[in-house]
Design an enzyme around this catalytic site. Structure first.
Site, PDB file in Angstrom:
ATOM      1  CB  CYS A   1      34.961 -66.469  35.245  1.00  0.00           C
ATOM      2  SG  CYS A   1      34.525 -64.446  35.212  1.00  0.00           S
TER       3      CYS A   1
ATOM      4  CG  HIS B   1      30.102 -67.403  33.444  1.00  0.00           C
ATOM      5  ND1 HIS B   1      31.146 -66.548  33.749  1.00  0.00           N
ATOM      6  CD2 HIS B   1      30.584 -67.718  32.170  1.00  0.00           C
ATOM      7  CE1 HIS B   1      32.004 -66.302  32.560  1.00  0.00           C
ATOM      8  NE2 HIS B   1      31.032 -66.739  31.203  1.00  0.00           N
TER       9      HIS B   1
ATOM     10  CG  HIS C   1      30.315 -63.122  35.577  1.00  0.00           C
ATOM     11  ND1 HIS C   1      29.578 -64.029  36.474  1.00  0.00           N
ATOM     12  CD2 HIS C   1      29.825 -62.456  36.506  1.00  0.00           C
ATOM     13  CE1 HIS C   1      29.914 -64.456  37.429  1.00  0.00           C
ATOM     14  NE2 HIS C   1      29.003 -63.337  37.368  1.00  0.00           N
TER      15      HIS C   1
ATOM     16  CG  HIS D   1      31.516 -56.830  34.228  1.00  0.00           C
ATOM     17  ND1 HIS D   1      31.009 -57.967  32.934  1.00  0.00           N
ATOM     18  CD2 HIS D   1      32.454 -56.435  33.912  1.00  0.00           C
ATOM     19  CE1 HIS D   1      32.042 -57.513  32.227  1.00  0.00           C
ATOM     20  NE2 HIS D   1      32.761 -56.419  33.053  1.00  0.00           N
TER      21      HIS D   1
END
Length: 346
Positions: free
Chosen positions: A70, A116, A167, A169
């Site tokens: 990631c 994560h 992840h 975001h």
């Protein structure tokens, strides 16, 4: 809040936001990167007046990498990601595959946590407040770019939305034009002012506060399902005191925001029951354009909605929605609001 500005190996800007004033962020990006992709072109639709970004380089962007690769996780154990540090709280950096760049605007990525497997709903109130600080700071910074007319902060969550990186975001788009939906709201607000002498956003909020579609009511924020919701489960979050953008929120509203917003997100994850995967959603901040002479008439608000209409079923945009922008909602807004009240604190 401490803000640390640095650059990645290809020259893109990266900013750490930390709650501790003594946080040290000295890690260096050691990757051998080529210059960032660019070349997006803006084209105006002559029939609709919409602006379309043509960005063919985005075809090469990272797509569903395994968790151990990631690019939004911290660097460590010999693996280098987009974040050079071995840990972080909140990070913002220029997108490596931007839809807009240079004279056409700017695209940034906002990482809410180094974990994560978390989501925004898992954040502490302190961390959510730090994200709000980052959104506000980036709005202020991007407003200073001569090509930028509007700043759009948003989060896409879930593969059903089209998210390619799992992840937690969000993103920030600094637009060189006023977004079509914003322009439509501006026109409606001007028409409402001319017809009634009142502010449209104030009247919408007052109407909803007096009705049955309120989901959460705080001292400084109100969350409600709108009267004409487009999506099966859609909530609008308004500050009780109208302001044009994040920069204008007072301290009391900023303090209460994490409590209200985190509870709202947690309720979204309870809508369809404990056996259903996390609810996919889009969370979108609507802020006034910077070049609008009547920007004080605009009302900052957040719109949160999901494409899931029932357990195991998605709301697809079919012919009427995609072809003509005529939405058909299978879930009455009053029923959606009732369900979101039912799942409080479970």
């Amino acid at each position: 809040m401490k803000k640390t500005v640095t650059t990645l190996a290809d020259g893109r800007e990266l900013i750490y936001y930390d709650t501790a004033d003594d946080a040290v962020r000295e890690a260096v990006d050691e990757r051998p990167l080529d210059p960032p992709a660019s070349g997006s072109e803006l084209r105006r639709d002559p029939l609709l007046g919409d602006t379309v970004a043509i960005a063919s380089h985005r075809q090469a962007r990272t797509y569903h990498p395994p968790a151990d690769e990631c690019p939004l996780c911290p660097s460590g154990d010999g693996r280098h990601s987009e974040i050079p540090s071995g840990d972080y709280e909140v990070v913002v950096f220029e997108n490596r595959f931007p839809s807009l760049a240079g004279p056409t605007g700017r695209c940034e990525v906002v990482c809410f946590t180094a974990d994560h497997d978390a989501s925004f709903a898992d954040l502490s109130e302190e961390r959510a407040a730090l994200v709000l600080d980052a959104w506000t700071d980036r709005t202020a910074e991007l407003a200073g770019l001569p090509q930028v007319r509007q700043v759009y902060c948003f989060e896409n969550r879930g593969a059903e939305i089209g998210v390619t990186l799992g992840h937690p975001h969000g993103q920030i788009y600094a637009l060189p034009f006023t977004a079509p939906r914003t322009a439509l709201m501006q026109r409606r607000a001007a028409e409402h002012r001319a017809a009634t002498g009142r502010n449209l956003f104030d009247d919408v909020l007052a109407r909803e506060q007096a009705g049955e579609r309120v989901v959460l009511a705080g001292e400084h924020w109100t969350a409600f399902v709108p009267y004409a919701a487009h999506w099966p489960y859609e909530v609008h979050l308004y500050p009780n005191r109208r302001v044009p953008d994040l920069l204008a929120l007072d301290e009391a509203a900023r303090t209460e925001f994490p409590q209200i917003y985190l509870e709202l997100l947690r309720r979204f994850d309870r809508i369809f029951g404990p056996d259903e995967p996390p609810t996919p959603y889009i969370a979108a901040w609507h802020q006034a354009p910077f070049d609008d002479v009547a920007r004080e008439e605009f009302g900052l608000h957040l719109e949160l909605f999901t494409v899931r209409r029932a357990s195991g079923k998605l709301k697809y945009l079919a012919g009427t929605e995609s072809g003509m922008s005529v939405f058909i909602n299978d879930v009455p807004p009053e029923a959606a609001a009732r369900r979101l009240r039912e799942v409080a604190g479970k």
